[in-house]
Write a protein that holds these residues in place. Sequence first.
Motif, short mmCIF file in Angstrom:
data_model
loop_
_atom_site.label_atom_id
_atom_site.label_comp_id
_atom_site.label_asym_id
_atom_site.label_seq_id
_atom_site.Cartn_x
_atom_site.Cartn_y
_atom_site.Cartn_z
N ALA A 113 55.69 47.27 58.29
CA ALA A 113 55.28 46.88 59.64
C ALA A 113 56.47 46.34 60.45
CB ALA A 113 54.19 45.82 59.58
N ASN A 114 57.63 46.28 59.78
CA ASN A 114 58.86 45.82 60.43
C ASN A 114 58.73 44.39 60.95
OD1 ASN A 114 61.54 46.21 61.02
ND2 ASN A 114 61.15 46.98 63.09
N THR A 115 58.08 43.56 60.14
CA THR A 115 57.94 42.14 60.46
C THR A 115 58.56 41.35 59.31
OG1 THR A 115 55.80 41.97 59.36
CG2 THR A 115 55.79 42.52 61.71
N LYS A 116 58.46 40.06 59.39
CA LYS A 116 58.93 39.22 58.29
C LYS A 116 58.16 39.61 57.03
CE LYS A 116 57.46 35.03 57.95
NZ LYS A 116 57.14 33.65 58.25
N VAL A 117 58.88 39.93 55.96
CA VAL A 117 58.23 40.35 54.72
C VAL A 117 57.50 39.16 54.11
CG1 VAL A 117 58.60 41.24 52.39
CG2 VAL A 117 59.95 42.13 54.28
N LEU A 118 56.24 39.37 53.84
CA LEU A 118 55.44 38.35 53.19
C LEU A 118 55.54 38.59 51.68
CD1 LEU A 118 53.44 36.04 53.18
CD2 LEU A 118 51.62 37.67 53.65
N ARG A 119 56.33 37.76 51.03
CA ARG A 119 56.51 37.87 49.58
C ARG A 119 55.69 36.79 48.90
NH1 ARG A 119 62.88 37.86 49.39
NH2 ARG A 119 62.32 35.99 50.52
N LEU A 120 54.83 37.22 48.04
CA LEU A 120 54.03 36.27 47.28
C LEU A 120 54.80 35.90 46.03
CD1 LEU A 120 50.51 37.93 47.52
CD2 LEU A 120 51.49 36.15 48.95
N GLY A 121 54.92 34.62 45.80
CA GLY A 121 55.62 34.15 44.61
C GLY A 121 54.73 34.25 43.38
N LEU A 122 55.11 33.51 42.38
CA LEU A 122 54.32 33.45 41.17
C LEU A 122 53.28 32.34 41.33
CD1 LEU A 122 57.13 33.82 38.52
CD2 LEU A 122 55.62 35.58 39.43
N PHE A 123 52.10 32.61 40.89
CA PHE A 123 51.01 31.64 40.97
C PHE A 123 50.40 31.44 39.60
CE2 PHE A 123 51.11 33.46 45.24
CZ PHE A 123 51.05 32.33 46.03
N ASN A 124 49.92 30.24 39.36
CA ASN A 124 49.13 29.98 38.17
C ASN A 124 47.69 30.33 38.55
OD1 ASN A 124 47.65 29.02 36.05
ND2 ASN A 124 48.57 26.99 36.02
N LEU A 125 47.25 31.47 38.11
CA LEU A 125 45.92 31.98 38.47
C LEU A 125 44.87 31.65 37.42
CD1 LEU A 125 47.10 35.46 39.78
CD2 LEU A 125 46.57 33.42 41.13
N SER A 126 45.22 30.83 36.46
CA SER A 126 44.27 30.53 35.38
C SER A 126 43.02 29.81 35.89
CB SER A 126 44.95 29.71 34.28
OG SER A 126 45.41 28.48 34.79
N GLU A 127 43.12 29.10 37.00
CA GLU A 127 41.95 28.42 37.54
C GLU A 127 40.94 29.39 38.14
OE1 GLU A 127 42.88 25.16 40.11
OE2 GLU A 127 44.29 24.30 38.68
N LEU A 128 41.31 30.65 38.31
CA LEU A 128 40.37 31.64 38.84
C LEU A 128 39.45 32.20 37.77
CD1 LEU A 128 42.75 33.62 41.23
CD2 LEU A 128 41.11 31.83 41.82
N GLU A 129 39.76 31.91 36.51
CA GLU A 129 38.95 32.42 35.41
C GLU A 129 37.50 31.94 35.52
OE1 GLU A 129 38.68 31.94 30.55
OE2 GLU A 129 40.48 31.29 31.60
N LYS A 130 37.30 30.67 35.73
CA LYS A 130 35.94 30.12 35.80
C LYS A 130 35.17 30.67 37.00
CE LYS A 130 33.30 25.85 35.78
NZ LYS A 130 33.32 24.41 35.93
N PRO A 131 35.75 30.69 38.22
CA PRO A 131 35.01 31.28 39.34
C PRO A 131 34.66 32.76 39.12
CG PRO A 131 36.85 30.02 40.18
CD PRO A 131 36.98 30.06 38.68
#
Length: 139
Positions: A113-131
Amino acid sequence: MLEAKQASFSFEDFTVVKFSYDKKNDNGNPMKVGFTPSGIFELSNGIFKLRLDFTAFSPEQEDKPIFSVSCLAIFEFPDKPSYDEIPKYFYANAIAIVFPYLRAFVSTLTLQANTKVLRLGLFNLSELEKPLRESTKVI
């Protein structure tokens, strides 16, 4: 040396179902991100459909997302277990398997899109297991 055991499921497919990118909502402040997982387990064929919704927004404008993505990942359990027989590690691992695909989609789209690149870092996603477990429907 420990021998690695084969997982009881396989990753079959990843699809972006819906996305939006609204650059005008980016006010330059650090973004917050949110994840909402849900699932459908089809008993008859051993298919687990994981839906992962991602939203990036400015803390001052939570109701106006900068970027939102809904993606669908398909996992197959060849042995067709009952819902209670799905291994506990599946829920955390399924999200961890899908996240790199989501991250690549977000960064590639913002780059193209020729905009500022949205880079997602590393996340601890373990809290998503229960939901994910709590929002999974069995059909």
